[in-house]
Design an enzyme around this catalytic site. Structure first.
Site, PDB file in Angstrom:
ATOM      1  N   ARG A   1       0.904  -1.303   0.001  1.00 48.52           N
ATOM      2  CA  ARG A   1       0.084  -0.145   0.116  1.00 48.52           C
ATOM      3  C   ARG A   1       0.936   1.277  -0.051  1.00 48.52           C
ATOM      4  NH1 ARG A   1      -0.341  -2.665   4.911  1.00 48.52           N
ATOM      5  NH2 ARG A   1      -0.142  -1.350   6.884  1.00 48.52           N
TER       6      ARG A   1
ATOM      7  N   HIS B   1       3.583   5.134   6.722  1.00 50.72           N
ATOM      8  CA  HIS B   1       2.216   4.629   7.216  1.00 50.72           C
ATOM      9  C   HIS B   1       2.035   5.363   8.487  1.00 50.72           C
ATOM     10  CE1 HIS B   1       2.510   0.610   5.273  1.00 50.72           C
ATOM     11  NE2 HIS B   1       3.682   0.805   5.204  1.00 50.72           N
TER      12      HIS B   1
END
Length: 247
Positions: free
Chosen positions: A60, A182
């Protein structure tokens, strides 16, 4: 002056579904793909340049960076990946829906597991398929560094060595890095940069897919930081500098 760009990946499928993700590899959802493209557009609109890229081992984060680079015509830029930039490892909570966990343990315990600086969620067993030691991408990582669970404090402890060994020297040499990572790995880095206290860091939220720019002095202390927004001039974010910046 040195400049640093931080970017939390676009919304993932499990962000959308309110599941604990951690080191589990999940795709961006449709909204996350749109967010990554918009991040590229914001960087272009504000004429924010960078020349080195860093990301985690999780797709991601990797996919977000690739979309940004493609959107800016910069796919040729060097990219370094490190497990040290991975999301916080949520242990046995990974893959579970937050609402389900809340029903089982209550709102207060869920909040502690999610937001406490020092308390870890329940740990995995090494036999669990979710343990990073069972994933070939971490085969070169020393076993002692592979988490069964992590607190945010643990995440900070693995992020900072990479920052100090790889990214700080680049900034000191005049480079401009973009870090695609993140929520928690970036929270840990921001805690260090801005000297945010252990008590205040639980209140820091980082939106998905929105570039955050830091302007630094010659000693790499922040002068100001700001999120890029559509049609708006950057303005400094309020800071909670309640502790001196230190290693």
């Amino acid at each position: 002056m040195p400049r640093l760009i931080l970017l939390r990946h676009g919304q993932s499928v499990w962000n959308r579904d309110a599941r604990f993700t951690g080191w589990t590899d999940v795709d961006l959802c449709d909204n996350g793909l749109t967010e990554a493209k918009h991040a590229a557009a914001l960087l272009k609109a504000h004429d924010i340049k960078f020349d080195q890229c860093f990301t985690s081992y999780l797709k991601r984060s990797i996919d977000t960076l690739e979309i940004v680079l493609d959107g800016l015509g910069l796919s040729w830029l060097p990219v370094r990946r490190s497990w040290r930039l991975n999301e916080r490892h949520y242990g046995a909570l990974q893959g579970r829906e937050r609402d389900q966990v809340k029903r089982e343990v209550g709102v207060e315990q869920l909040h502690i597991w999610r937001r406490s600086y020092t308390i870890r969620p329940p740990a995995l067993e090494e036999s669990d398929e979710r343990f990073p030691g069972n994933d070939p991408r971490y085969a070169q990582v020393p076993h002692r560094h592979l988490p069964l669970t992590e607190s945010l404090k643990d995440t900070v402890a693995r992020v900072l060595p990479y920052w100090q060994e790889r990214i700080e020297p680049l900034l000191m040499e005049g480079g401009t890095p973009l870090i695609s990572a993140h929520g928690n790995s970036l929270r840990g880095l921001i805690k260090y940069l801005d000297g945010i206290s252990d008590e205040d860091i639980p209140h820091l939220e980082i939106p998905t897919g929105k570039p955050l720019v830091y302007e630094l002095d010659s000693g790499l202390a922040p002068i100001r930081s700001y999120y890029l927004e559509d049609g708006k001039q950057p303005h400094a974010l309020p800071k909670a500098r309640v502790a001196p910046r230190s290693a």
